[in-house]
Design an enzyme around this catalytic site. Structure first.
Site, PDB file in Angstrom:
ATOM      1  N   CYS A  87    -137.272-102.809 -47.707  1.00 25.62           N
ATOM      2  CA  CYS A  87    -136.333-101.965 -48.446  1.00 25.62           C
ATOM      3  C   CYS A  87    -134.892-102.359 -48.149  1.00 25.62           C
ATOM      4  CB  CYS A  87    -136.581-100.496 -48.097  1.00 25.62           C
ATOM      5  SG  CYS A  87    -135.480 -99.376 -48.980  1.00 25.62           S
ATOM      6  N   CYS A 102    -132.453 -99.459 -48.022  1.00 25.72           N
ATOM      7  CA  CYS A 102    -132.464 -98.682 -46.782  1.00 25.72           C
ATOM      8  C   CYS A 102    -131.819 -99.460 -45.637  1.00 25.72           C
ATOM      9  CB  CYS A 102    -133.899 -98.351 -46.346  1.00 25.72           C
ATOM     10  SG  CYS A 102    -135.034 -97.973 -47.653  1.00 25.72           S
ATOM     11  N   ASP A 103    -132.134-100.729 -45.513  1.00 20.68           N
ATOM     12  CA  ASP A 103    -131.799-101.468 -44.289  1.00 20.68           C
ATOM     13  C   ASP A 103    -130.709-102.525 -44.449  1.00 20.68           C
ATOM     14  OD1 ASP A 103    -133.790-100.053 -43.013  1.00 20.68           O
ATOM     15  OD2 ASP A 103    -135.327-101.562 -43.378  1.00 20.68           O
TER      16      ASP A 103
END
Ligand code: NAP
Length: 315
Positions: free
Chosen positions: A138, A141-142
């Site tokens: 992701c 997200c990261d």
């Protein structure tokens, strides 16, 4: 028959817990099954997300597991009963619905499905070993984490997600290498062209990752060119796997309408499925947005839909 529940919630990610908080506060005393689908631990995909920086209310960011802890505690605060076990079988043809878990039968007037989707992985041992230490599924997200800033990164995949993740990562990375196993792409023309035209993105095709290497975290990958068989090593700080998701719908298959990719079909603007009394929320019915905050929003909708449905349809 044992006691008939008002609502059984299957799944314990942001969607499931939000449905629990809302239905518990509506005094419906929900029973939740937290299973082991995504990432092999209860709590869903956030349990394998290093840092969440885009969920409103956490200005300093929060780790995925910590956030799920907050969700779970809030569900418990309103007396949701949580069983930590997978659901093995459901029977949606009976009223009340039947849910079988751990060899025991449970009955419920309404069921909310929030089983999520699992990111697909390449299947390498080294990929598993470096999970959350440079391997991610992701970028949203990261991608902005300090460990990836101004570094060279790899994105694996040839669909829209891979293009989108590669483009997103150019905001932070020094360079993004896109590795895809074919030289034709599932991605839409516009996304593909955008990625191709970006000065920081370079394609390596047709090619596969053979191994991810490093000590504490990812330092390099071995890439095999499929036409020649040549293997080379490239120094990178991260590998973003974007090869699609699989909705966790196996136990519902054949009993509720699924789309061609296996996602539960919900009616527009609601969480109603084609089965009266069965509601679906979160990633199990959403292949497009797939964010914690959108999942939580749909969990709220499912609880409200179920509450109204129960009121209108006493068993
Ligand atoms: P996808 O379209 O199914 O593409 C998956 C990609 O991963 C394919 O290129 C596939 O290669 C590759 N792949 C699958 N298994 C692999 C493996 N084991 N090893 C290496 N490569 C593998 O999935 P997606 O990109 O996640 O997109 C899902 C849906 O969401 C699509 O409908 C997409 O259009 C949509 N979406 C839209 C947007 C947008 O419009 N902004 C953004 C993201 C996603 P092969 O082609 O060789 O099979």
């Amino acid at each position: 028959m044992s006691e008939v529940e008002n609502i059984i919630i299957i799944g314990s990610g942001p969607a499931g817990h939000t449905a629990a908080i809302y239905s518990a506060r509506a005094n419906l005393k929900p029973l939740m099954f937290e299973g082991f689908c995504a990432g092999g631990v209860p709590g869903g995909q956030l349990m394998i997300t290093t840092e969440v920086e885009n969920y409103p209310g956490f200005p300093q960011g929060v780790t995925g597991p910590e956030m799920m802890d907050h969700f779970r505690n809030q569900s418990l605060r309103f007396e949701t009963r949580i069983l930590t076990q997978d659901v093995d079988e459901v029977d949606l043809s009976t009223r009340p619905f039947k849910v079988i878990s751990g060899g025991k039968e449970y009955f419920s007037k309404a069921v909310i499905v929030a089983t999520g989707a699992s990111a697909r992985y390449i299947g390498l041992e080294s990929e598993k070993a470096f999970m959350n230490r440079g391997v991610s599924a992701c970028a949203t997200c990261d991608g902005a984490l300090p460990m990836f800033r101004n570094q060279e990164l790899i994105v694996v995949g040839g669909g829209d997600s891979a293009m989108e993740e590669a483009l997103f990562l150019t905001r932070f990375a020094a360079k993004v290498w896109l590795v895809h196993r074919r030289d034709v792409f599932r991605a839409s023309k516009i996304m593909l062209e955008r990625a191709r035209a970006h000065e920081k993105i370079e394609f390596i095709v047709p090619a596969v990752i053979e191994e991810i290497c490093g000590d504490e975290q990812v330092e390099s990958v071995k890439i095999k060119m499929l036409e020649t068989g040549d293997v080379s090593q490239k120094d990178v700080a991260g590998v973003f796997v974007a090869i699609g998701h699989t909705p966790n719908t196996a136990v519902f298959s054949g009993q509720v309408d699924l789309d061609e990719k296996g996602y539960i079909v919900t009616q527009a603007s609601s969480t109603y499925t084609n089965i009266d009394g069965l509601f679906a929320c979160g990633d199990v019915q959403d292949s497009v947005y797939r964010q914690a905050v959108t999942a939580a929003g749909s969990g709220c909708k499912a609880a409200i839909d179920a509450e109204r449905w129960l009121e209108a349809n006493p068993l």
